[in-house]
Each structure stands twice: as structure tokens, then as C-alpha cells.
Design an enzyme around this catalytic site. Sequence first.
Site, PDB file in Angstrom:
ATOM      1  CD  GLU A  43      -2.680   1.113   2.620  1.00  0.00           C
ATOM      2  OE1 GLU A  43      -3.790   1.641   2.612  1.00  0.00           O
ATOM      3  OE2 GLU A  43      -2.201   0.554   3.640  1.00  0.00           O
ATOM      4  CE  LYS A 116      -7.398   0.797   3.449  1.00  0.00           C
ATOM      5  NZ  LYS A 116      -6.241   1.433   4.127  1.00  0.00           N
ATOM      6  CB  CYS A 157      -4.090  -1.793   4.357  1.00  0.00           C
ATOM      7  SG  CYS A 157      -3.216  -1.478   5.925  1.00  0.00           S
TER       8      CYS A 157
END
Length: 282
Positions: A43, A116, A157
Amino acid sequence: MTTFRAALVQMRSSRSVAENVASLEGYVREAAAGGAVYVQTPETTGIMDEDPARLFATLTDEAGDATLAAARRLAAELSIHLHIGSLAIKVGDGTKAANRAFVIGPDGAIVARYDKIHLFDVQLADGQVYRESARYVAGDKAVMVDLPWGRLGVTICYDVRFPHLYRALAGAGAGLLAVPAAFTRPTGEAHWHVLLRARAIETGAWVLAAAQGGVHENGRETYGHSLVIDPWGRVVAEAGTEPGVIFADIDMTEPDVVRARVPSLRHDRPFTAPASDGRTAT
């Protein structure tokens, strides 16, 4: 083709896009030289900067992003699938960004994008505060891409704390799950291995998680420990805290073997959830 070599690039990205691109290029070339045909980076590969004004003065849209351009060139030159864990990409009127992953094919074309979904808004016990929603727009679409060896579910993440996302990807045929990350050290020490192993076990999928690691120029400390986990939940490759490359040979027959042994993906059943007041919802 059911087997392939994967490489995870562990980085310590700085405020300098040029420095990060140079690091990226060196590690990706090392990965390809080691036989990897799929390479994943963490990330925020392109830049890590906690100052919003300075960050947004540096960011661009996709067309102008130097890291993305370098990644596409490298993928084509090395004939690999290069998965950039995420880049901060300006969207809309430019006041916010998407935390966006890119999977790039061996011809340099972008074959998948993922924004995300779950944004990290939290105040840690040690006083550190993170407000991703102040800078980023959340995605609203799960993404899967067909690679030569199988289907890859793309996440980033903090998504790892939302297991229903991974069940949905696995239920749609993903035998590979990507979780590139920039976990903080305190949460990483407590939860990183447990969460990633759990996602592998409950889906019967390979989990590949390239990470940021160490103390960054901006003062943030990330956990590192990039991991490859097999569908039975075993760690087969792990980095430390320093930048570098780790490798794993991936056998895509293993998800089917594990899912036949523990067929939980076929055993999901509808149920009625309680309402927030504890009573059964109607």
C-alpha cells in the site's frame, strides 16, 4: 499452468516520489531476476506523507502519476504481472484521492483497478491518530481479476478486518487474495499474522501481503513482515522489517484440495441477525 513464482516487495516509502520509483524499479527487477512472474508491492507505494497539504500538492490523476507510468513500463519490459498495492490518485475535484490498487499485465496494460473500500479512521492507545477518510474517498466495489494461474481478489490493508469481503471473493472463485498494506507497528504486532492466517483459513485461498516496514521519513512506523500464507493457513514466506524481496512458489491446485477437505464455502446459510437493541430483527 497451475504453478507460478510470486514475489512480494517490502518497501519503506518516503515523501519523494522519485526516490520511491527508483526503489520500486530496483526491487521489481530483483524479483523478476529471481523468477517471479507475479510481483506485488505494498500500500502507498508511490508516496507516504502525513501532511495533507504537501501530499496533495504532489498527487496527480492517473494520467500524470509517475509511479504508475514506471510500473507499466517495467511490467512490459520484464513480461510480468505487476500488482501495485496502492497509489494515492486524485479524483473528482482534486480535493480528495482514491487509495487505488493497480494490476498491470505483461504488456503494460492495466487489467484491474481497486479503490480501498474500508478506510482506517482510528486513534491508537499510544496517541497516534489516522483519518484516512479526511483524504480519501472510499471505494464501493469488490474487484477480482483473472490471471494465467487463477483468480485474484484485490484488497488493501484495513480491508483485512472485514472477513465478509474475502468470503465473497472466494465464493466468486478467487484462489488468491492480495492484501498489500502499511500496517502500523502496534496493530501489526498484535494482529497482522492472526488476521492474514484467518483470511486464508476461512477461504481456503492463498494470501499474499506485501507490506511497508520500518520508520519512515514522515515519522510513521510500519510493521513490515510481508507474508505469503497457503490455503491451510501456514506461513510459507515472511520478511522482517527491512525493505527487500521475498519469494514463494504458488500451487493453484491447493485451494481445491483444502476446500474439499473443509468445504465451508459451500456451507454458508442465510440467517436473521439481531437488531442493535438486541431483539431479533424483523
